[in-house]
Design a protein around this motif. Structure first.
Motif: not given
Ligand code: URA
Length: 215
Positions: A107, A187, A70, A67, A53-54
């Motif tokens: 992303n 996700h 995260d 990622f 996604l972002a």
């Protein structure tokens, strides 16, 4: 990658005023962070492109690698290793020496959005980078979309309609006119894994299908 090298957004990309302002704010608050559009990570000759996604504020926006750092990266990188798409040890830092093999990660939106929620206009503004990325990957056989926003943006990138390829976890969609198959997964976010919407087994099942497809 010769004629069609992917174009990365510049560090001071101004296409999205809200995201540029958020970046500037974060650069004040977290001067040691990367605080720029997170570039695609991976192998030029990749057969698999993973589209998230972002960047997360304290993940890719901090480390500069999708990622990385995260919570979502823990499951993603462990799964990449399990299915032979990486070499080395993931250590949540961009300088951990990890190398992706036949895979790349990008992303749909390259800059961290407030509350992890990019606006439709921002997804639209960032799409040329995704288009360019996909077009540059001559060996690409599979695109894994993590979540609906990634799926929708990738569909538009590939000139497909939502009706012909509805998002569903575990779905696979042939891409007309291209030798690419689009795979969908929920996700691998903290929310989805903590609530059990996405289990490790479900995620690995998607990667098993991708591995079979990419060889
Ligand atoms: N980090 C990323 O880089 N992308 C996501 O989609 C989530 C976390």
């Amino acid at each position: 990658m010769s004629a069609a090298s992917p174009i990365e957004p510049p560090a001071d990309c101004a296409l999205c005023p809200r995201l540029a302002a958020f970046r500037a704010e974060n650069a004040e608050t977290y001067p040691d962070y990367f605080n720029a559009p997170a570039p695609t990570f991976g192998d030029d000759k990749a057969k698999l492109l993973i589209v998230g996604l972002a960047p997360g504020l304290h993940g890719a926006n901090k480390t500069g690698r999708p990622f990385t750092g995260d919570y979502a990266g823990d499951l993603l990188y462990a799964t990449l290793e399990k299915f032979g798409f990486s070499n080395g040890r993931y250590d949540a830092r961009a300088d951990d020496g990890l190398i992706l093999r036949r895979a790349a990660i990008t992303n749909a939106v390259r800059c961290v959005p407030p509350q992890n929620k990019p606006l439709t206009a921002e997804i639209y503004a960032c799409r040329p980078f995704l288009i360019n990325q996909i077009d540059a990957m001559r060996s690409l056989k599979a695109v894994l979309c993590l979540g609906r926003i990634s799926h929708d943006s990738t569909l538009k990138t590939l000139g497909m309609k939502a009706k012909e390829a509805p998002f569903a976890h575990g779905a696979r969609h042939e891409v007309p006119g291209r030798e690419i198959v689009l795979f969908d997964s929920y996700h691998c976010s903290r929310y989805n894994t903590n609530t059990g919407r996405l289990t490790t087994e479900m995620f690995e099942d998607v990667f098993a299908a991708i591995r079979t497809h990419t060889g």
